[in-house]
Scaffold this motif. Structure first.
Motif, PDB file in Angstrom:
ATOM      1  N   ALA A 196       0.838  -1.201   0.000  1.00 57.27           N
ATOM      2  CA  ALA A 196       0.000   0.000   0.000  1.00 57.27           C
ATOM      3  C   ALA A 196       0.875   1.253   0.000  1.00 57.27           C
ATOM      4  CB  ALA A 196      -0.928   0.003   1.211  1.00 57.27           C
ATOM      5  N   LEU A 197       1.985   1.222   0.748  1.00 64.34           N
ATOM      6  CA  LEU A 197       2.909   2.359   0.749  1.00 64.34           C
ATOM      7  C   LEU A 197       3.504   2.575  -0.640  1.00 64.34           C
ATOM      8  CD1 LEU A 197       4.956   2.022   4.065  1.00 64.34           C
ATOM      9  CD2 LEU A 197       3.389   3.850   3.434  1.00 64.34           C
ATOM     10  N   LYS A 198       3.912   1.485  -1.278  1.00 65.12           N
ATOM     11  CA  LYS A 198       4.486   1.588  -2.624  1.00 65.12           C
ATOM     12  C   LYS A 198       3.450   2.117  -3.608  1.00 65.12           C
ATOM     13  CE  LYS A 198       7.929  -2.078  -2.169  1.00 65.12           C
ATOM     14  NZ  LYS A 198       8.295  -3.441  -2.578  1.00 65.12           N
ATOM     15  N   GLU A 199       2.213   1.629  -3.479  1.00 61.24           N
ATOM     16  CA  GLU A 199       1.140   2.071  -4.367  1.00 61.24           C
ATOM     17  C   GLU A 199       0.860   3.559  -4.188  1.00 61.24           C
ATOM     18  OE1 GLU A 199      -3.507   1.026  -4.695  1.00 61.24           O
ATOM     19  OE2 GLU A 199      -2.159  -0.713  -4.640  1.00 61.24           O
ATOM     20  N   MET A 200       0.821   3.994  -2.918  1.00 60.93           N
ATOM     21  CA  MET A 200       0.589   5.405  -2.628  1.00 60.93           C
ATOM     22  C   MET A 200       1.724   6.244  -3.209  1.00 60.93           C
ATOM     23  SD  MET A 200       0.102   7.483   1.000  1.00 60.93           S
ATOM     24  CE  MET A 200       0.405   6.024   1.864  1.00 60.93           C
ATOM     25  N   PHE A 201       2.948   5.752  -3.069  1.00 55.63           N
ATOM     26  CA  PHE A 201       4.103   6.465  -3.587  1.00 55.63           C
ATOM     27  C   PHE A 201       4.038   6.547  -5.106  1.00 55.63           C
ATOM     28  CE2 PHE A 201       8.642   6.592  -4.843  1.00 55.63           C
ATOM     29  CZ  PHE A 201       8.914   7.856  -4.346  1.00 55.63           C
ATOM     30  N   ALA A 202       3.660   5.468  -5.763  1.00 55.90           N
ATOM     31  CA  ALA A 202       3.551   5.451  -7.221  1.00 55.90           C
ATOM     32  C   ALA A 202       2.498   6.448  -7.701  1.00 55.90           C
ATOM     33  CB  ALA A 202       3.221   4.048  -7.710  1.00 55.90           C
ATOM     34  N   LYS A 203       1.382   6.536  -6.982  1.00 59.29           N
ATOM     35  CA  LYS A 203       0.335   7.485  -7.353  1.00 59.29           C
ATOM     36  C   LYS A 203       0.832   8.912  -7.243  1.00 59.29           C
ATOM     37  CE  LYS A 203      -3.660   4.700  -6.070  1.00 59.29           C
ATOM     38  NZ  LYS A 203      -4.731   4.523  -5.098  1.00 59.29           N
ATOM     39  N   THR A 204       1.564   9.217  -6.169  1.00 60.71           N
ATOM     40  CA  THR A 204       2.061  10.587  -6.003  1.00 60.71           C
ATOM     41  C   THR A 204       3.077  10.927  -7.080  1.00 60.71           C
ATOM     42  OG1 THR A 204       3.774   9.925  -4.419  1.00 60.71           O
ATOM     43  CG2 THR A 204       1.664  10.622  -3.509  1.00 60.71           C
ATOM     44  N   GLU A 205       3.900   9.950  -7.471  1.00 65.36           N
ATOM     45  CA  GLU A 205       4.858  10.194  -8.549  1.00 65.36           C
ATOM     46  C   GLU A 205       4.132  10.460  -9.869  1.00 65.36           C
ATOM     47  OE1 GLU A 205       7.516   6.772  -8.448  1.00 65.36           O
ATOM     48  OE2 GLU A 205       9.073   8.099  -7.712  1.00 65.36           O
ATOM     49  N   ALA A 206       3.083   9.696 -10.143  1.00 70.71           N
ATOM     50  CA  ALA A 206       2.314   9.889 -11.365  1.00 70.71           C
ATOM     51  C   ALA A 206       1.654  11.254 -11.387  1.00 70.71           C
ATOM     52  CB  ALA A 206       1.256   8.794 -11.513  1.00 70.71           C
TER      53      ALA A 206
END
Length: 139
Positions: free
Chosen positions: A123-133
Protein backbone atom coordinates in the motif's frame (compact mmCIF):
# COMPACT_ATOMS: atom_id res chain seq x y z
CA UNK A 1 14.73 38.43 24.17
CA UNK A 2 13.78 36.88 20.83
CA UNK A 3 14.44 33.18 20.50
CA UNK A 4 16.84 32.41 17.65
CA UNK A 5 15.23 29.95 15.31
CA UNK A 6 14.79 29.22 11.63
CA UNK A 7 17.94 30.86 10.47
CA UNK A 8 18.22 34.29 11.88
CA UNK A 9 21.76 33.73 10.57
CA UNK A 10 22.78 32.03 7.33
CA UNK A 11 23.09 28.21 7.34
CA UNK A 12 26.44 26.67 6.47
CA UNK A 13 24.96 24.80 3.48
CA UNK A 14 21.62 23.80 1.97
CA UNK A 15 21.71 20.37 3.69
CA UNK A 16 22.09 22.09 7.07
CA UNK A 17 19.05 24.25 6.28
CA UNK A 18 16.95 21.21 5.27
CA UNK A 19 17.93 19.21 8.34
CA UNK A 20 17.27 22.20 10.57
CA UNK A 21 13.70 22.43 9.24
CA UNK A 22 13.04 18.67 9.37
CA UNK A 23 15.11 18.03 12.49
CA UNK A 24 13.37 16.57 15.48
CA UNK A 25 12.30 13.01 16.11
CA UNK A 26 8.67 13.54 15.14
CA UNK A 27 8.54 16.07 12.30
CA UNK A 28 9.06 13.51 9.54
CA UNK A 29 6.49 11.19 11.10
CA UNK A 30 3.96 14.02 11.39
CA UNK A 31 4.50 14.94 7.73
CA UNK A 32 4.20 11.27 6.72
CA UNK A 33 0.79 10.94 8.39
CA UNK A 34 -0.44 14.19 6.86
CA UNK A 35 0.59 12.89 3.42
CA UNK A 36 -0.92 9.48 4.05
CA UNK A 37 -4.14 10.51 5.79
CA UNK A 38 -4.70 14.11 4.67
CA UNK A 39 -6.01 16.76 7.05
CA UNK A 40 -5.96 15.56 10.66
CA UNK A 41 -7.17 16.88 13.98
CA UNK A 42 -4.70 17.12 16.85
CA UNK A 43 -6.17 14.08 18.60
CA UNK A 44 -5.96 12.01 15.40
CA UNK A 45 -2.29 12.88 15.02
CA UNK A 46 -1.71 11.98 18.66
CA UNK A 47 -3.30 8.55 18.08
CA UNK A 48 -0.90 7.91 15.20
CA UNK A 49 2.11 8.92 17.33
CA UNK A 50 1.47 6.80 20.40
CA UNK A 51 4.72 7.52 22.26
CA UNK A 52 4.74 11.32 21.89
CA UNK A 53 3.43 13.52 24.67
CA UNK A 54 0.97 16.34 24.02
CA UNK A 55 3.46 19.10 24.78
CA UNK A 56 6.06 17.80 22.32
CA UNK A 57 3.49 17.20 19.57
CA UNK A 58 2.26 20.79 20.01
CA UNK A 59 5.84 22.08 19.83
CA UNK A 60 6.69 20.09 16.70
CA UNK A 61 3.45 21.18 14.97
CA UNK A 62 4.09 24.83 15.84
CA UNK A 63 7.61 24.62 14.41
CA UNK A 64 6.32 22.99 11.21
CA UNK A 65 3.70 25.73 10.97
CA UNK A 66 6.29 28.45 11.61
CA UNK A 67 8.49 26.96 8.87
CA UNK A 68 5.58 27.05 6.43
CA UNK A 69 5.15 23.28 5.98
CA UNK A 70 1.90 22.82 7.90
CA UNK A 71 -1.29 24.88 7.99
CA UNK A 72 -3.17 25.08 11.28
CA UNK A 73 -6.87 25.81 10.97
CA UNK A 74 -8.76 26.73 14.14
CA UNK A 75 -12.55 26.53 14.05
CA UNK A 76 -14.42 28.97 16.32
CA UNK A 77 -16.44 26.32 18.15
CA UNK A 78 -16.69 24.98 21.67
CA UNK A 79 -14.94 22.67 22.38
CA UNK A 80 -12.08 23.96 20.21
CA UNK A 81 -11.49 22.17 16.93
CA UNK A 82 -8.06 22.43 15.30
CA UNK A 83 -7.04 20.73 12.07
CA UNK A 84 -3.62 20.39 10.49
CA UNK A 85 -2.88 20.02 6.80
CA UNK A 86 0.10 20.40 4.50
CA UNK A 87 0.89 23.70 2.86
CA UNK A 88 1.99 23.76 -0.78
CA UNK A 89 5.57 24.01 0.45
CA UNK A 90 5.01 21.02 2.73
CA UNK A 91 3.56 19.01 -0.15
CA UNK A 92 6.86 19.45 -2.00
CA UNK A 93 8.40 17.07 0.56
CA UNK A 94 6.07 14.19 -0.27
CA UNK A 95 8.55 12.41 -2.55
CA UNK A 96 11.31 12.67 0.05
CA UNK A 97 9.12 11.53 2.96
CA UNK A 98 7.69 8.57 1.05
CA UNK A 99 11.17 7.48 -0.09
CA UNK A 100 12.38 7.65 3.52
CA UNK A 101 9.42 5.57 4.67
CA UNK A 102 10.05 2.89 2.05
CA UNK A 103 13.77 2.89 2.82
CA UNK A 104 13.02 2.51 6.55
CA UNK A 105 10.72 -0.42 5.88
CA UNK A 106 13.36 -2.19 3.78
CA UNK A 107 16.01 -1.49 6.44
CA UNK A 108 13.81 -3.12 9.07
CA UNK A 109 13.04 -6.12 6.85
CA UNK A 110 16.74 -6.76 6.12
CA UNK A 111 17.22 -7.08 9.88
CA UNK A 112 14.17 -9.24 10.43
CA UNK A 113 12.38 -6.47 12.33
CA UNK A 114 8.85 -5.09 12.13
CA UNK A 115 7.15 -1.89 13.15
CA UNK A 116 4.89 -1.85 16.20
CA UNK A 117 1.93 -1.19 13.91
CA UNK A 118 1.65 -3.57 10.99
CA UNK A 119 2.11 -1.49 7.83
CA UNK A 120 1.24 -2.70 4.37
CA UNK A 121 4.39 -2.18 2.29
CA UNK A 122 2.49 -2.74 -0.95
CA UNK A 123 0.00 0.00 0.00
CA UNK A 124 2.91 2.36 0.75
CA UNK A 125 4.49 1.59 -2.62
CA UNK A 126 1.14 2.07 -4.37
CA UNK A 127 0.59 5.40 -2.63
CA UNK A 128 4.10 6.47 -3.59
CA UNK A 129 3.55 5.45 -7.22
CA UNK A 130 0.34 7.49 -7.35
CA UNK A 131 2.06 10.59 -6.00
CA UNK A 132 4.86 10.19 -8.55
CA UNK A 133 2.31 9.89 -11.36
CA UNK A 134 0.49 13.01 -10.16
CA UNK A 135 3.81 14.88 -9.96
CA UNK A 136 4.59 13.96 -13.57
CA UNK A 137 1.18 15.18 -14.71
CA UNK A 138 1.72 18.50 -12.94
CA UNK A 139 5.07 19.16 -14.61
Amino acid sequence: MKKLRNYDSAPGCSMEAALHILGGKWKGVILFHLFKDGTLRFSELQRHLVSINQRLLTKQLRELEEDGLVIRHVYPVVPPKVEYSLSDEGKELQHLIMELSLWGRKWLERRGMKTAIDEDLDALKEMFAKTEALDELGE
